[in-house]
Design an enzyme around this catalytic site. Structure first.
Site, PDB file in Angstrom:
ATOM      1  N   ARG A  14       2.449  27.971 -15.617  1.00  0.00           N
ATOM      2  CA  ARG A  14       2.918  26.616 -15.324  1.00  0.00           C
ATOM      3  C   ARG A  14       2.422  26.179 -13.954  1.00  0.00           C
ATOM      4  O   ARG A  14       1.990  25.035 -13.773  1.00  0.00           O
ATOM      5  CB  ARG A  14       4.434  26.565 -15.376  1.00  0.00           C
ATOM      6  CG  ARG A  14       4.994  25.180 -15.186  1.00  0.00           C
ATOM      7  CD  ARG A  14       6.520  25.171 -15.302  1.00  0.00           C
ATOM      8  NE  ARG A  14       7.062  23.850 -15.324  1.00  0.00           N
ATOM      9  CZ  ARG A  14       7.099  23.024 -14.284  1.00  0.00           C
ATOM     10  NH1 ARG A  14       6.623  23.403 -13.131  1.00  0.00           N
ATOM     11  NH2 ARG A  14       7.613  21.815 -14.394  1.00  0.00           N
ATOM     12  N   GLU A  26      -9.623   4.353  -6.928  1.00  0.00           N
ATOM     13  CA  GLU A  26      -8.793   3.558  -6.019  1.00  0.00           C
ATOM     14  C   GLU A  26      -9.429   3.453  -4.637  1.00  0.00           C
ATOM     15  O   GLU A  26      -9.412   4.397  -3.852  1.00  0.00           O
ATOM     16  CB  GLU A  26      -7.391   4.176  -5.899  1.00  0.00           C
ATOM     17  CG  GLU A  26      -6.628   4.234  -7.201  1.00  0.00           C
ATOM     18  CD  GLU A  26      -6.314   2.856  -7.762  1.00  0.00           C
ATOM     19  OE1 GLU A  26      -6.163   1.891  -6.982  1.00  0.00           O
ATOM     20  OE2 GLU A  26      -6.224   2.742  -8.998  1.00  0.00           O
ATOM     21  N   ALA A  76      -8.419   1.699  -2.071  1.00  0.00           N
ATOM     22  CA  ALA A  76      -7.413   1.803  -1.011  1.00  0.00           C
ATOM     23  C   ALA A  76      -7.117   3.266  -0.692  1.00  0.00           C
ATOM     24  O   ALA A  76      -6.979   3.642   0.478  1.00  0.00           O
ATOM     25  CB  ALA A  76      -6.136   1.073  -1.407  1.00  0.00           C
ATOM     26  N   ARG A 112      -9.180   5.833  -1.078  1.00  0.00           N
ATOM     27  CA  ARG A 112     -10.341   6.370  -0.343  1.00  0.00           C
ATOM     28  C   ARG A 112     -10.311   5.933   1.116  1.00  0.00           C
ATOM     29  O   ARG A 112     -10.538   6.748   2.021  1.00  0.00           O
ATOM     30  CB  ARG A 112     -11.647   5.921  -0.996  1.00  0.00           C
ATOM     31  CG  ARG A 112     -11.937   6.579  -2.329  1.00  0.00           C
ATOM     32  CD  ARG A 112     -13.351   6.296  -2.806  1.00  0.00           C
ATOM     33  NE  ARG A 112     -13.640   4.883  -2.987  1.00  0.00           N
ATOM     34  CZ  ARG A 112     -13.429   4.195  -4.094  1.00  0.00           C
ATOM     35  NH1 ARG A 112     -12.904   4.804  -5.154  1.00  0.00           N
ATOM     36  NH2 ARG A 112     -13.749   2.920  -4.172  1.00  0.00           N
ATOM     37  N   LEU A 113     -10.026   4.656   1.357  1.00  0.00           N
ATOM     38  CA  LEU A 113      -9.987   4.151   2.729  1.00  0.00           C
ATOM     39  C   LEU A 113      -8.893   4.832   3.544  1.00  0.00           C
ATOM     40  O   LEU A 113      -9.103   5.175   4.715  1.00  0.00           O
ATOM     41  CB  LEU A 113      -9.780   2.638   2.731  1.00  0.00           C
ATOM     42  CG  LEU A 113     -10.955   1.803   2.256  1.00  0.00           C
ATOM     43  CD1 LEU A 113     -10.552   0.337   2.131  1.00  0.00           C
ATOM     44  CD2 LEU A 113     -12.137   1.954   3.203  1.00  0.00           C
ATOM     45  N   GLU A 168       0.512   5.512  -1.334  1.00  0.00           N
ATOM     46  CA  GLU A 168      -0.605   4.866  -2.037  1.00  0.00           C
ATOM     47  C   GLU A 168      -0.827   5.502  -3.400  1.00  0.00           C
ATOM     48  O   GLU A 168      -1.113   4.795  -4.385  1.00  0.00           O
ATOM     49  CB  GLU A 168      -1.882   4.937  -1.207  1.00  0.00           C
ATOM     50  CG  GLU A 168      -3.066   4.249  -1.857  1.00  0.00           C
ATOM     51  CD  GLU A 168      -2.846   2.764  -2.082  1.00  0.00           C
ATOM     52  OE1 GLU A 168      -3.099   2.289  -3.221  1.00  0.00           O
ATOM     53  OE2 GLU A 168      -2.411   2.070  -1.147  1.00  0.00           O
ATOM     54  N   GLU A 183      -1.389  -9.082 -20.268  1.00  0.00           N
ATOM     55  CA  GLU A 183      -0.702 -10.353 -20.061  1.00  0.00           C
ATOM     56  C   GLU A 183       0.177 -10.283 -18.811  1.00  0.00           C
ATOM     57  O   GLU A 183       0.682  -9.235 -18.446  1.00  0.00           O
ATOM     58  CB  GLU A 183       0.140 -10.730 -21.292  1.00  0.00           C
ATOM     59  CG  GLU A 183       1.403  -9.933 -21.499  1.00  0.00           C
ATOM     60  CD  GLU A 183       1.193  -8.585 -22.157  1.00  0.00           C
ATOM     61  OE1 GLU A 183       2.160  -7.799 -22.178  1.00  0.00           O
ATOM     62  OE2 GLU A 183       0.085  -8.296 -22.632  1.00  0.00           O
TER      63      GLU A 183
END
Length: 124
Positions: free
Chosen positions: A11, A30, A32, A34-35, A71, A87
């Site tokens: 596990r 993503e 953000a 990475r930054l 993040e 939607e």
């Protein structure tokens, strides 16, 4: 025993694999994330120089890690909302906005900690 039948060391190995899979997915998908990781790596030398104790270093580094952690959670929320449907829905927008607000508050916390350490370091 877990749902998939693994327990103990198996596990742990599976959980570690899933963790790295998540980190790789965040890095690939993503901007953000990475930054924020690159920003954390850039401020690491400054944190080493600025901190006058191990506690201060832990606060400086930890506050940056909190931003990255939040993040990741925000990105997970956005992925789930996007998976549900394209939607526009009030609750979907609210979930995404709250995730974004959490990242913003983590950044504010980081700024407060860094300012406090700077003042402590240079106040005498």
């Amino acid at each position: 025993m877990t749902k998939n039948g693994t327990k103990g060391f198996s596990r742990l190995i599976n959980a570690t694999r899933f963790t790295f899979k998540g980190l790789i997915a965040a890095w690939k998908n993503e901007e953000a994330f990475r930054l924020e990781v690159l920003g954390l790596l850039c401020i690491l030398p400054l944190a080493i120089w600025l901190a006058s104790s191990y506690l201060q270093f832990a606060l400086l580094l930890g506050s940056g890690l909190v931003v990255v952690i939040v993040e990741l959670i925000n990105s997970a929320i956005e992925a789930v909302v996007d998976r549900i449907g394209e939607e526009r829905h009030e609750l979907s927008g609210r979930a995404k906005d709250m995730g974004s607000a959490a990242v913003f508050l983590a950044l504010i916390l980081t700024a407060i900690i860094w300012i406090a350490v700077v003042f402590d370091r240079f106040s005498g």
